[in-house]
Design a protein around this motif. Sequence first.
Motif: not given
Length: 629
Positions: A85-91
């Motif tokens: 699902x993906x993670x908000x990693x502040x990319x």
Amino acid sequence: MRITELLTKETIKLNLEADSKNGVIEELVTQLDQAGKLQDKEGYKQAVLDREKQSTTGVGDGIAIPHAKTKAVKNPAIAFGRSSSGVDYESLDGQPSHLVFMIAAPEGADNTHLDALSKLSGYLMRDEVRSKLMKAETVEDILALFNKLEDDEDKQEEKTSSSAPSQKGKILAVTACPTGIAHTYMAADALKEKAKEMGVDIKVETNGSGGAKNVLTQEEIDEAHAIIVAADKQVEMARFRGKHVIEVPVSDGLRKPKELIDRALKQDGPVYSGNGNKSTDGEQGESKQKGRSGFYKHIMNGVSNMLPFVVGGGILIAISFMFGIHSADPNHESYNRFAEALSTIGGGNAFGLMIPVLAGFIALSIADRPGLAPGMVGGFMAAQGGAGFLGGLIAGFLAGYLVVLLKKAFSGLPASLEGIKPVLLYPLFGIFLTGMIMFFLVIDPVKALNDGLSGWLSGLGTGNLVILGIILGGMMAVDMGGPVNKAAFTFGIAMIDSGNFAPHAAIMAGGMVPPLGAALATTFFRNKFTKREREAGITNYIMGASFVTEGAIPFAAADPLRVIPSMIAGSAIAGALAMAFGIGLRAPHGGAFVILFVEGNPLLYVLAIAIGAVVSALLIGFLKKPIKV
């Protein structure tokens, strides 16, 4: 050392459970600890979090590479976690991260370990590798993928070692990040991959934690078409003297390899002529402020050193008006001794030094320390003779280039006289020549020009003043801290010096709008921004109130076609309203902290700024597309 000696079955987790950045870090640290790779779990975790505070390790394209090099690591290792699902990693690209590689390097990690880590970073730049990692069904599939990649690379190196060189010219590059583990090598591989695709010869030196690798030789530098330096720490620069050098942050090497290679092929970078870690014709951080010429750099050296005198002096003068507009005049009935002291310190002394400091530091930038004295004397003559800000600019450049000529003229003197050049010859002839030219050729015509400009501004009707406010306010938002912004700001200071305070009021209003507009947009149009941008929006309330226009740069860089025009429109409206409301500003900086001291109605000035910020926020909110979750 092969990647699969560091990445093992025990350190791979195909389905991450966490849905937040800190949760993922905790999960992968636990994975490493359970595999026996750490001797201090909490110590390693804290080192990873400390690294994140420097800059995010979410490098974009769905990848995050948290890492740390610390004595808390027992054995070097790589942990891999995957999130469907993906993670908000502040990319860097604002997109969620699906593939997370956590690198654990002991404090004494040797070069073989670091080479393996650099190879991993390079592989992750490839679309097909990321696709296969997402589709892998078992741990064995992932290990087999990396083994095949390394085998194929070994074969490719044998083929390319005998290939013919490119006809486009050799490009050299240096990459370096503070930690020297991930970004250094990812930027290097991004440049190499893109150069290969474009058919361009490139060699990249990496300044990683294990020291410089693939070091550029002097022969290669001499033959190079241009040099790219993508670094967030100091690298050896003196060796590039005489070459076209493009200096950018390491993230640009990672995110903009094609743009950098195209620029290198066009030799679109200043010729490096410095002796230390900075080009004399360009500055590091070029991605934020591109195109700085030597001329612009010299002016900004003068303006930046002059600014504290202007700000401090201007605010003291403004405070003195709280006691009455004529309270500093001993012959006026409203005279106040303390107000006179404030006015004398701010106007008679701080403002009195403004033009000499401007000219002196312009000359210093051009000719180094020998230029300072002639520049300050020329600037003082301009100030005393009524030539003002423009006269100071002329004096600075005149003195600087005269001293450069003197250095060439005296270069043939005997070595025994070397010691008297900086203490006798340069100041004597520099001050004499600068002073004579200023006295006979510069001061009178420039004073006449200043008087004419002041008279023209004083005679402008309200309609024309509004147009001027639109232009000056809009300029502040064009590049937010760049040459256009600084040109408007410098013009405002010149007008303050000549006694016209309305232009700078429009300029400060226009400069406050971009960060305030961005902040309002992130508050009321939250679905149009990433979590990191929303957090930055809070900071922009403070930066906007403090007249720090540069706070809006990340928003403009992320979506320039929508954001920049929106900010220009709001800033132009704020500048126009400030002019229409008859606001004057004696303090050239300070934002909200000096609004009480404006000439005119402070509430109307606040209204002008607020209207401009709201216009920008509404335009940004309507034009930007929602973020896809």
